[in-house]
Scaffold this active site. Structure first.
Site, PDB file in Angstrom:
ATOM      1  N   SER A 104     -74.252 -52.673  90.572  1.00 16.69           N
ATOM      2  CA  SER A 104     -73.230 -51.659  90.822  1.00 16.69           C
ATOM      3  C   SER A 104     -71.903 -52.320  91.164  1.00 16.69           C
ATOM      4  O   SER A 104     -71.873 -53.429  91.716  1.00 16.69           O
ATOM      5  CB  SER A 104     -73.642 -50.761  91.988  1.00 16.69           C
ATOM      6  OG  SER A 104     -73.545 -51.469  93.218  1.00 16.69           O
ATOM      7  N   ASP A 105     -70.805 -51.655  90.815  1.00 22.51           N
ATOM      8  CA  ASP A 105     -69.550 -52.042  91.440  1.00 22.51           C
ATOM      9  C   ASP A 105     -69.723 -51.790  92.930  1.00 22.51           C
ATOM     10  O   ASP A 105     -70.546 -50.959  93.351  1.00 22.51           O
ATOM     11  CB  ASP A 105     -68.384 -51.241  90.853  1.00 22.51           C
ATOM     12  CG  ASP A 105     -67.047 -51.949  91.052  1.00 22.51           C
ATOM     13  OD1 ASP A 105     -66.970 -52.850  91.904  1.00 22.51           O
ATOM     14  OD2 ASP A 105     -66.083 -51.603  90.352  1.00 22.51           O
ATOM     15  N   TRP A 106     -68.960 -52.484  93.741  1.00 22.63           N
ATOM     16  CA  TRP A 106     -69.192 -52.489  95.186  1.00 22.63           C
ATOM     17  C   TRP A 106     -68.958 -51.093  95.763  1.00 22.63           C
ATOM     18  O   TRP A 106     -67.839 -50.595  95.792  1.00 22.63           O
ATOM     19  CB  TRP A 106     -68.308 -53.528  95.845  1.00 22.63           C
ATOM     20  CG  TRP A 106     -68.921 -54.884  95.973  1.00 22.63           C
ATOM     21  CD1 TRP A 106     -68.999 -55.624  97.122  1.00 22.63           C
ATOM     22  CD2 TRP A 106     -69.542 -55.687  94.954  1.00 22.63           C
ATOM     23  NE1 TRP A 106     -69.638 -56.829  96.869  1.00 22.63           N
ATOM     24  CE2 TRP A 106     -69.977 -56.884  95.553  1.00 22.63           C
ATOM     25  CE3 TRP A 106     -69.779 -55.498  93.583  1.00 22.63           C
ATOM     26  CZ2 TRP A 106     -70.637 -57.889  94.846  1.00 22.63           C
ATOM     27  CZ3 TRP A 106     -70.436 -56.503  92.872  1.00 22.63           C
ATOM     28  CH2 TRP A 106     -70.858 -57.672  93.498  1.00 22.63           C
ATOM     29  N   GLY A 107     -70.052 -50.450  96.202  1.00 16.49           N
ATOM     30  CA  GLY A 107     -69.956 -49.114  96.772  1.00 16.49           C
ATOM     31  C   GLY A 107     -70.046 -48.004  95.745  1.00 16.49           C
ATOM     32  O   GLY A 107     -69.760 -46.845  96.067  1.00 16.49           O
ATOM     33  N   ALA A 108     -70.470 -48.309  94.523  1.00 14.66           N
ATOM     34  CA  ALA A 108     -70.477 -47.302  93.449  1.00 14.66           C
ATOM     35  C   ALA A 108     -71.722 -46.436  93.437  1.00 14.66           C
ATOM     36  O   ALA A 108     -71.785 -45.463  92.677  1.00 14.66           O
ATOM     37  CB  ALA A 108     -70.335 -47.997  92.092  1.00 14.66           C
TER      38      ALA A 108
END
Length: 767
Positions: A230-234
């Protein structure tokens, strides 16, 4: 001895496997101490290492190690040079090995839909073919050093505004032709270890839990065999995401989502096999890095010079009236540099790609190092960008009056473009525009050097003699600028995006960024030059444009076949001669123009771009030298995504292949006839119109009796008056007939419903 990943996973507890699927902290995966499973570290890229050992954060608030800042993607894409991008990847791979980094987060391949997108400086191009070819080359370079890449952001991440919740609404054809191909090419050619999903939703579903993207397309169609991070926090719904194909959540979740995964397996809501597969994918990359360690190389000073070389190969000479460039070293004492960016260049973007450069060489320092004694005036205040800097302006104008040539180093301050927000306009700071306009009043020889991550408007474009587009050129920006300005290097970059005259000209203008909940990609496939060329609109500088200090002549464009069947390739070759007095490099661009509408066999009604880039090659030529440049145009070069087939389709007809110096500078054309080998299924319904029927020979034969006078019963035909016959022309009848659905024959021919149904059955039987 290679670790047996399947056997290792089989020995893990449910909790241990779930734990592997989220990070330990911001930059590390988890260990499994009981089984001796180690962690690996990932680091932001793709323009350098942003390694944070302590107090890590995603946006770069805390310092990272001293590293080398490479040119941003907005510049390197302008090189149109696969070998250069591969070399950059190899150097970064060496740095990763030296710093014990297993995965470098990049390249960033999202399409530049609007010049306002805050992260455009990271992205490569408005064109998916160019972005894919260069992305694949960079990826292959990094991974040749046994370091993984994380190709991002998958998919349709075209803006920063509410990026973690907004839905990119894109029709099937546009998604396939514009927003997915760069990822597809990079996956198939570069074979990345990981793919990073984007924050946004795609057609309503979060990318982090989009099975269509992460499993159906990425794995089943393209054959991707790494892990998806995931993109960070996605992550929205961790269990749903895991089931859809999201393997690793980053950063750490505090254990909450690990517990959710465990509970979902226990409750039967998530298959144990899905979790096992995710753990295997992650561990395969972990052990691939650990068991294939190489000797790293982090020679910062040597790499500093490499960044200068990359920048020199990529900067674009946009304008050069009366060959004012290159400047002469003997005139150095009469040359004035103006602008804060000459002393301290803006060389990189803000946010997660921000590198803690170990040193920066601006143009003033580079000129001094080259033995050039050049005068300098600041000219403007970066922090007070909206006001006229009276004292600074007055000093610059006074010096400009005495100078032979003035070189103004201008561009966008850090606050104008960054990750996290989009630009609201395309203008330079007001004080810089005023400075340029006032300089042009007191000196006729003005040269502009731009520092920006995306296109800017240039109200002064006709008042200056030369413009060098530096973009964000990395920490050795000044070395590249001086070498190009003074002719030690010959410009060879070409624009990887169109510069429109004004923001309102951009095809996404009315729909960007959307209402915060939905971003409607209403312009469809007509992004960038595809739109401007189709509309025959004037632009400031076209896609593929870039000047040189020499000249090139194209001749003898040949195709190795004049007629092929759909699905076959054709080789296009052209001779290029350096007709100037300097050694230089030319980017030869090959565009394909598809037959439109009735030019197709049979007519294909979907609108197609006027032309599309489908091949390119960069060639170096000495004065007077001629070389033949050849590219292979494969089946996809001629294909369109068909929403009925849900697949690529090549309409038959005559296609043009163009050899060009830019999208607006086509030098030569050749034609190839393509025979269609696939039919789009013809399915008749009561709402099928006669135009569709008439284009299908078998179906047309069925309705032939109705075509003589389709709007009248037999009695009406016999009693039609002379006046009526004169008022209803054949053209009128034909025009109306084309849009007439079969069901309308009930009204115009008094055809009973049963006969309408029978006609539909006969049409479907005849296909």
């Amino acid at each position: 001895m290679r670790t047996n990943i399947k056997e290792l996973v089989s020995r893990m507890t449910l909790e241990e496997k779930a734990g592997l699927c989220s990070g330990f902290d911001f930059w590390h995966t988890k260990t499994v101490e009981r089984l001796g499973v180690p962690a690996i570290m990932v680091s932001d890229g793709p323009s350098g290492l942003r390694k944070q050992n302590q107090d890590g954060d995603h946006l770069g608030v805390n310092d990272s190690i001293k590293a080398v800042s490479f040119p941003s993607g907005c510049l390197t894409a302008c090189s149109f040079d696969r070998d250069l991008l591969r070399m950059e990847g190899e150097v970064l791979g060496d740095e990763c090995q030296a710093e014990d980094i297993a995965v470098l987060l990049g390249p960033a391949l999202n399409i530049k839909r609007s010049p306002l997108c805050g992260r455009n400086f990271e992205y490569l191009s408005e064109d998916p073919y160019l972005a894919g070819e260069l992305g694949a080359a960079y990826t292959a370079g990094v991974q040749s050093k046994n370091v993984g890449t994380s190709v991002k952001h998958f998919a349709a991440n075209s803006m920063e505004y509410r990026r973690m919740s907004s839905s990119s609404e894109i029709d099937e054809r546009t998604l396939r032709e514009i927003y997915l191909p760069a990822f597809e090419t990079t996956v198939k050619k570069g074979k990345p270890d990981t793919i990073m999903c984007s924050y946004n939703r795609v057609n309503g579903t979060f990318a982090s839990e989009n099975k269509f993207l992460l499993t159906d397309v990425l794995r089943k169609e393209w054959g991707f065999d790494g892990f998806v991070v995931s993109d960070w926090g996605a992550v929205n719904d961790r269990v749903c995401g895991l089931a859809a194909g999201l393997d690793l959540e980053m950063p750490a979740s505090g254990g909450d989502t690990d517990k959710q995964i465990v509970q979902a397996v226990k409750d039967g809501k998530l298959s144990q096999a899905v979790l096992d597969k995710a753990a295997e994918r992650i561990l395969r990359i972990v052990y691939k890095f650990l068991e294939g360690r190489q000797k790293g190389n982090f020679d910062k000073n040597a790499h500093h010079l490499i960044t200068a070389q990359i920048a020199k190969e990529s900067m674009v000479l946009l304008k050069n009236d009366k060959n004012i460039l290159p400047l002469k070293e003997k005139d150095a004492a009469q040359i004035l540099f103006v602008g804060a960016f000459a002393q301290k260049p803006r060389y990189e973007g803000g946010g997660s790609s921000h590198i803690n450069a170990f040193k920066v060489t601006g143009a003033l320092q580079a000129a001094k190092d080259a033995g050039l004694k050049i005068k300098w005036e600041q000219g403007y205040d970066i922090k007070e960008s909206k006001a006229k800097d009276k004292k600074l302006l007055a000093a610059a104008l006074s010096a400009a009056k005495k100078a032979k040539t003035v070189v103004a180093f201008v561009g966008l301050p850090d606050s104008y473009e960054s990750e996290g927000y989009d630009r609201s306009h395309m203008r330079l700071p007001a004080n810089q525009n005023v400075l340029i306009q006032e300089l042009a009043k007191v000196n006729k020889n003005i040269v502009i050097v731009l520092h920006n991550g995306s296109p800017v408007e240039m109200p002064w474009v006709n008042d200056v003699k030369a413009i060098l587009e530096s973009y964000l050129a990395g920490q050795a920006a000044g070395i590249a600028q001086i070498d190009l300005l003074f002719g030690k290097a010959n410009p060879s970059g070409k624009l990887a995006e169109t510069f429109p005259l004004k923001l309102q000209d951009n095809p996404s203008y009315l729909n960007f960024p959307g209402n915060g909940k939905v971003a409607n990609y209403a312009e469809g496939i007509f992004v960038g030059y595809r739109y401007y060329d189709k509309k025959e609109m004037d632009v400031l500088f076209p896609f593929g444009h870039g000047l040189s200090y020499t000249t090139f002549e194209y001749s003898t464009l040949k195709l190795d076949a004049k007629k092929i069947k759909a699905g076959q390739s054709v080789v296009a070759s052209v001779k290029v001669k350096n007709t100037g007095k300097r050694t230089g490099k030319e980017v030869v661009q090959f565009y394909v123009a598809a037959p439109q509408g009735t030019e197709c066999k049979p007519p294909y009604r979907e609108a197609r771009p006027q032309k599309e880039l489908k091949g390119f090659a960069k060639v170096e030529l000495k004065p007077g030298e001629t070389k033949t440049v050849a590219v292979t145009l494969d089946a996809r070069a001629f294909a369109v995504w068909d929403i009925e087939l849900h697949d690529w389709y090549i309409p038959g007809g005559t296609y043009q292949v163009m050899a060009a110096a830019s999208s607006r500078d086509v030098r030569l054309c050749a034609k190839v006839e393509i025979e269609a080998t696939q039919e789009i299924p013809f399915v008749a319904t009561p709402n099928t119109v006669f135009e569709e029927i008439m284009e299908n020979p078998k179906a047309a034969a069925v309705v032939k009796p109705f075509l003589e006078n389709p709007f009248a019963t037999p009695d009406e035909v016999e009693n039609t008056s002379k006046t009526a016959k004169e008022s209803i022309s054949e053209e009128m009848q034909l025009g109306m007939l084309k849009s007439l659905p079969i069901r309308a024959m009930r009204s115009f021919n008094h055809l009973p419903q049963a006969e309408v149904d029978s006609l539909v059955e006969k049409l479907n039987s005849a296909r």
